[in-house]
Motif scaffolding. Structure first.
Motif, PDB file in Angstrom:
ATOM      1  N   GLN A  33       4.089 -12.688   0.367  1.00 41.90           N
ATOM      2  CA  GLN A  33       4.694 -12.120   1.526  1.00 41.90           C
ATOM      3  C   GLN A  33       5.025 -10.752   1.120  1.00 41.90           C
ATOM      4  OE1 GLN A  33       8.029 -15.006   1.403  1.00 41.90           O
ATOM      5  NE2 GLN A  33       6.940 -16.559   2.714  1.00 41.90           N
ATOM      6  N   SER A  34       4.114  -9.962   0.854  1.00 40.30           N
ATOM      7  CA  SER A  34       4.547  -8.462   0.268  1.00 40.30           C
ATOM      8  C   SER A  34       3.646  -7.446   1.162  1.00 40.30           C
ATOM      9  CB  SER A  34       4.389  -8.174  -1.034  1.00 40.30           C
ATOM     10  OG  SER A  34       3.124  -8.379  -1.531  1.00 40.30           O
ATOM     11  N   ASP A  35       3.181  -8.183   2.393  1.00 41.39           N
ATOM     12  CA  ASP A  35       2.045  -7.644   3.254  1.00 41.39           C
ATOM     13  C   ASP A  35       2.942  -6.286   3.816  1.00 41.39           C
ATOM     14  OD1 ASP A  35       0.320  -9.256   2.599  1.00 41.39           O
ATOM     15  OD2 ASP A  35       0.288 -10.358   4.280  1.00 41.39           O
ATOM     16  N   HIS A  36       4.215  -6.529   4.293  1.00 42.66           N
ATOM     17  CA  HIS A  36       4.874  -5.549   5.244  1.00 42.66           C
ATOM     18  C   HIS A  36       5.075  -4.391   4.063  1.00 42.66           C
ATOM     19  CE1 HIS A  36       7.362  -3.538   8.019  1.00 42.66           C
ATOM     20  NE2 HIS A  36       8.245  -3.459   7.111  1.00 42.66           N
ATOM     21  N   ILE A  37       5.618  -4.542   2.953  1.00 43.29           N
ATOM     22  CA  ILE A  37       5.731  -3.526   1.962  1.00 43.29           C
ATOM     23  C   ILE A  37       4.620  -2.673   1.640  1.00 43.29           C
ATOM     24  CG2 ILE A  37       6.427  -2.989  -0.428  1.00 43.29           C
ATOM     25  CD1 ILE A  37       8.552  -5.269   0.254  1.00 43.29           C
ATOM     26  N   GLN A  38       3.324  -3.501   1.552  1.00 47.76           N
ATOM     27  CA  GLN A  38       2.027  -2.883   1.212  1.00 47.76           C
ATOM     28  C   GLN A  38       1.714  -2.059   2.209  1.00 47.76           C
ATOM     29  OE1 GLN A  38      -1.020  -5.511  -0.710  1.00 47.76           O
ATOM     30  NE2 GLN A  38       0.644  -7.075  -1.077  1.00 47.76           N
ATOM     31  N   ARG A  39       1.868  -2.310   3.452  1.00 45.51           N
ATOM     32  CA  ARG A  39       1.364  -1.584   4.732  1.00 45.51           C
ATOM     33  C   ARG A  39       2.280  -0.368   4.648  1.00 45.51           C
ATOM     34  NH1 ARG A  39       1.423  -6.450   7.250  1.00 45.51           N
ATOM     35  NH2 ARG A  39       3.368  -6.134   8.278  1.00 45.51           N
ATOM     36  N   GLN A  40       3.469  -0.418   4.341  1.00 42.67           N
ATOM     37  CA  GLN A  40       4.343   0.935   4.387  1.00 42.67           C
ATOM     38  C   GLN A  40       3.870   1.719   3.084  1.00 42.67           C
ATOM     39  OE1 GLN A  40       8.240  -1.099   3.900  1.00 42.67           O
ATOM     40  NE2 GLN A  40       8.826  -0.387   5.946  1.00 42.67           N
TER      41      GLN A  40
ATOM     42  N   LYS B  16       1.023   2.089   1.882  1.00 44.26           N
ATOM     43  CA  LYS B  16      -0.340   2.698   2.306  1.00 44.26           C
ATOM     44  C   LYS B  16      -0.149   3.787   3.316  1.00 44.26           C
ATOM     45  CE  LYS B  16      -2.979  -1.566   1.593  1.00 44.26           C
ATOM     46  NZ  LYS B  16      -3.631  -2.491   2.058  1.00 44.26           N
TER      47      LYS B  16
END
Length: 62
Positions: A32-39, A41
């Motif tokens: 559940q860290s996808d959102h942070i990873q997108r930010q 990136k």
């Protein structure tokens, strides 16, 4: 990672990008860290754009 920064600004941008890459690698194992990873990136891409501008300015000055 090998690099030869042309200026202090380039060195700082390279270091910042590298630290984001390390953070992304650490987060890749967390659920559940996808959102942070997108930010992160997106920030990395912004830094890359800044670095491209600095590099082109150095070439123009040469």
């Amino acid at each position: 990672m090998s690099y030869e920064p042309g200026s202090l600004d380039c060195r700082l941008l390279i270091d910042a990008k590298h630290h984001l890459e390390l953070a992304l690698a650490s987060l890749s194992g967390l659920p559940q860290s996808d959102h942070i990873q997108r930010q992160l990136k997106a920030v990395h891409q912004q830094l890359e754009g800044m670095h491209d501008l600095k590099r082109s300015m150095q070439v123009d000055d040469a």
